[in-house]
Each structure stands twice: as structure tokens, then as C-alpha cells.
Design a protein around this motif. Sequence first.
Motif, PDB file in Angstrom:
ATOM      1  N   LEU A 227       0.838  -1.200   0.000  1.00 21.14           N
ATOM      2  CA  LEU A 227       0.000   0.000   0.000  1.00 21.14           C
ATOM      3  C   LEU A 227       0.873   1.250   0.000  1.00 21.14           C
ATOM      4  O   LEU A 227       1.655   1.474   0.926  1.00 21.14           O
ATOM      5  CB  LEU A 227      -0.920  -0.003   1.220  1.00 21.14           C
ATOM      6  CG  LEU A 227      -1.767  -1.263   1.434  1.00 21.14           C
ATOM      7  CD1 LEU A 227      -2.651  -1.107   2.670  1.00 21.14           C
ATOM      8  CD2 LEU A 227      -2.607  -1.567   0.208  1.00 21.14           C
ATOM      9  N   GLY A 228       0.742   2.052  -1.041  1.00 24.61           N
ATOM     10  CA  GLY A 228       1.560   3.247  -1.164  1.00 24.61           C
ATOM     11  C   GLY A 228       2.902   2.934  -1.798  1.00 24.61           C
ATOM     12  O   GLY A 228       3.952   3.304  -1.286  1.00 24.61           O
TER      13      GLY A 228
ATOM     14  N   ASN B  58      -0.294  -0.835  -4.919  1.00 24.44           N
ATOM     15  CA  ASN B  58      -1.330   0.193  -4.749  1.00 24.44           C
ATOM     16  C   ASN B  58      -0.733   1.581  -4.531  1.00 24.44           C
ATOM     17  O   ASN B  58       0.262   1.734  -3.823  1.00 24.44           O
ATOM     18  CB  ASN B  58      -2.220  -0.172  -3.555  1.00 24.44           C
ATOM     19  CG  ASN B  58      -2.940   1.043  -2.990  1.00 24.44           C
ATOM     20  OD1 ASN B  58      -2.572   1.560  -1.938  1.00 24.44           O
ATOM     21  ND2 ASN B  58      -3.942   1.533  -3.694  1.00 24.44           N
ATOM     22  N   ASP B  59      -1.345   2.553  -5.134  1.00 27.92           N
ATOM     23  CA  ASP B  59      -1.091   3.964  -4.827  1.00 27.92           C
ATOM     24  C   ASP B  59      -2.248   4.766  -5.401  1.00 27.92           C
ATOM     25  O   ASP B  59      -3.155   4.203  -6.023  1.00 27.92           O
ATOM     26  CB  ASP B  59       0.252   4.432  -5.388  1.00 27.92           C
ATOM     27  CG  ASP B  59       0.893   5.489  -4.483  1.00 27.92           C
ATOM     28  OD1 ASP B  59       0.213   6.501  -4.211  1.00 27.92           O
ATOM     29  OD2 ASP B  59       2.039   5.306  -4.047  1.00 27.92           O
ATOM     30  N   LEU B  60      -2.221   6.067  -5.190  1.00 24.43           N
ATOM     31  CA  LEU B  60      -3.292   6.919  -5.698  1.00 24.43           C
ATOM     32  C   LEU B  60      -3.321   6.901  -7.228  1.00 24.43           C
ATOM     33  O   LEU B  60      -2.302   6.618  -7.870  1.00 24.43           O
ATOM     34  CB  LEU B  60      -3.099   8.349  -5.191  1.00 24.43           C
ATOM     35  CG  LEU B  60      -3.237   8.538  -3.673  1.00 24.43           C
ATOM     36  CD1 LEU B  60      -2.895   9.963  -3.289  1.00 24.43           C
ATOM     37  CD2 LEU B  60      -4.639   8.183  -3.198  1.00 24.43           C
TER      38      LEU B  60
ATOM     39  N   SER C 247      -7.307   5.038  -3.153  1.00 27.35           N
ATOM     40  CA  SER C 247      -6.915   5.336  -1.779  1.00 27.35           C
ATOM     41  C   SER C 247      -7.123   4.122  -0.884  1.00 27.35           C
ATOM     42  O   SER C 247      -8.177   3.479  -0.912  1.00 27.35           O
ATOM     43  CB  SER C 247      -7.749   6.496  -1.239  1.00 27.35           C
ATOM     44  OG  SER C 247      -7.571   6.641   0.159  1.00 27.35           O
ATOM     45  N   PHE C 248      -6.117   3.804  -0.056  1.00 30.61           N
ATOM     46  CA  PHE C 248      -6.279   2.676   0.868  1.00 30.61           C
ATOM     47  C   PHE C 248      -7.179   3.025   2.046  1.00 30.61           C
ATOM     48  O   PHE C 248      -7.414   2.204   2.926  1.00 30.61           O
ATOM     49  CB  PHE C 248      -4.935   2.113   1.345  1.00 30.61           C
ATOM     50  CG  PHE C 248      -3.975   3.125   1.901  1.00 30.61           C
ATOM     51  CD1 PHE C 248      -4.287   3.897   3.002  1.00 30.61           C
ATOM     52  CD2 PHE C 248      -2.722   3.295   1.318  1.00 30.61           C
ATOM     53  CE1 PHE C 248      -3.390   4.818   3.515  1.00 30.61           C
ATOM     54  CE2 PHE C 248      -1.810   4.212   1.828  1.00 30.61           C
ATOM     55  CZ  PHE C 248      -2.150   4.974   2.926  1.00 30.61           C
TER      56      PHE C 248
ATOM     57  N   SER D  25       3.526   5.562   4.372  1.00 31.92           N
ATOM     58  CA  SER D  25       2.335   6.054   3.672  1.00 31.92           C
ATOM     59  C   SER D  25       1.215   6.466   4.622  1.00 31.92           C
ATOM     60  O   SER D  25       0.441   7.374   4.324  1.00 31.92           O
ATOM     61  CB  SER D  25       1.796   4.971   2.726  1.00 31.92           C
ATOM     62  OG  SER D  25       2.711   4.694   1.698  1.00 31.92           O
ATOM     63  N   LEU D  26       1.104   5.802   5.761  1.00 32.16           N
ATOM     64  CA  LEU D  26      -0.068   5.992   6.622  1.00 32.16           C
ATOM     65  C   LEU D  26      -0.088   7.307   7.384  1.00 32.16           C
ATOM     66  O   LEU D  26      -1.109   7.651   7.978  1.00 32.16           O
ATOM     67  CB  LEU D  26      -0.185   4.828   7.616  1.00 32.16           C
ATOM     68  CG  LEU D  26      -0.634   3.497   7.018  1.00 32.16           C
ATOM     69  CD1 LEU D  26      -0.612   2.403   8.063  1.00 32.16           C
ATOM     70  CD2 LEU D  26      -2.033   3.631   6.439  1.00 32.16           C
TER      71      LEU D  26
END
Length: 317
Positions: A30-31, A68-70, A114-115, A133-134
Motif C-alpha cells: 500500500l503506497g 497500490n497507490d493513488l 486510496s487505501f 504512507s499511513l
Amino acid sequence: MTKPITEAAITAFFSTIAATIPASLTIADLGCSCGANSLFAVSEIISIMIDLCNAKKHELPEFQVFLNDLPGNDFNTLFSSFLPRFQEKLSEQMKSKYGASAALACFFNGVPGSFYGRLFAQESLHFIHSSYSLHWLSRVPRELEENKGNISMSRSSPPKLPGMVLTLHGRRSDDPSSEEYRGLWELLAIDLNEMVTEGLIEEEKLHSFNVPYYTPSPKEVRQEVEKQGSFSIDCLEMFEVNHDVIETDFDPNVVLEEAVDKIVGCLRAIAEPLLIHHFGEEIINEVFKRFRAKLGNRFSKEKIPLVSIIISLKKIT
């Protein structure tokens, strides 16, 4: 610093499925961003899983990897430039470890979005990873009208601001406006305020600009996990990385210059799109010219450690 915790989490996962390793293992990052290090974490995870399978004499599963990313992330470059080199390197590692005939089935997918929303089908993932990322929020918090002159949390900010293996920027202090949080963003805010007084930026533009960024304390992270209730915490640790750690035989002044350049480059990669969107492109070079000067002056007097939190979570069944 994070690898031993990641390895322990994967080893614990394998111990629960040792008798029936699935034919396909799914991993999500994620990210992931886009660059030479975008696939580094995935590479480490797959290598650990391969070694565990080999040690237990299990047949290698197929690997399904979700990056995953935007939606604005450059997935085209990631898949066309970086992924082929990664797959070639992974193939070479397999052959060097397990012989010329060794093969690895590894399938990659881009997941734009977006996660903070739903990205994957129910029960479809085996291992989730996220690095730095968070601390980016899903949006700028509401009720920030009184945060004028600031662009992130500061001592004068209103008090209502917010409240797998995951690594994120954090802080040791329970005070959300502590110095270790403000750091670089406060220097950037000083630059923007100076440019307002010089008529280079409209005052109202600055007052309406806030960065969707928040570094939690370990206590806050634990509270959020416990409140959500789906995961138990296996490990929750903090560590520091000094920005000026550069392996070189150069003069100390050269080391300082390189460290400052590295920090400016990192922040600019993150902040520039936000600044351009809000203020326009014409101010960017001047903003970071001023930022670099202030950072160099501060960096010559004190270290600026990057405080990070790593947390290993296990789904409660």
C-alpha cells in the motif's frame, strides 16, 4: 531496521499454514509510489517466503502481487521501466539459489485508489505491507479555520485536530505539536509566511493551505488498532533514522551539503504537487531555495532524526 520484524511476521504466518500452503499467495503493498525502490519491499517479502518454502521442502507457490497507490501515481513507468528489471533480477536470484532450471511464477497488478477506501475483494490477501504512507491522511481535517499561518500541526493549532507490517512516520511525544513533529513543515511554513509579507503569495491563499499529514505516537497507533478491533498487535516499535547518515570519505562540509540536498529532494517530491495545486507553479523554485537555506543553517547546528513507527498486525480469526 524493519526487515527482522517483517521476517518474523512472515515466519509466524507460515507457521499457521505450514501443512497447507496455498497454491497462490497474495501480497499487497500500500503506497508503492514509483521509482527504483518501489519494488524493494515486495522483493524482500518474496525472498523471505521463498527461503521459508525451501527450508520446509515445500513446493513454491505462485505469487500474486498488488501494487497500490493513488490514481495519479505513474503506474506506466513503474510497469514499463522498473518491473522488467525487477523480474529479471528475481529470476537471476532464483537460479543462483536453486539451480538453472528454477522458475518463479510471479504476477503483478496495479491497484489505483486510496487505501482509506475498499480496494480488494473480501479475504483475498495473505500479507499486507506499507512503508511511509499511513501518516498521509485521507483529507485535510475539518475545522482548521484557526490554523492560519501554519500548514501542519503547530503549537498554535486548534486542539480538535485528529485523533500486516506497517511503517510510518511517528513521534515519541504524546503532544501532537511537539518539535519532532513540526520539524521540516514548520520551516516550509516560515518560507511561505515570508513570501506573503513580500507580496509573492496572497495571505488568504496561505491561510487556506494545510497539509493532510499527521505523525501519531505509539499510544495513538495502539488505540486505533484496538478500537478498530480486527487485528491483534504482534509488535509495535519505534526507531530513528538520521538524515545525515551518508557513507562517504568526503569532507564533513560535503557530507552536510549532501544530507541537506537529500532532505530537500525528499520533501520536494512530496510537497511540490500540493504547493503547485494550491499556489501555482511559479513560486516553487523560490520556496525550496529558501527552504534549503534555512535547513542548511539548522542542520549545521543539530541533527534532525526521522522518528518512525513499525507495527506488525495479525488478523483476529
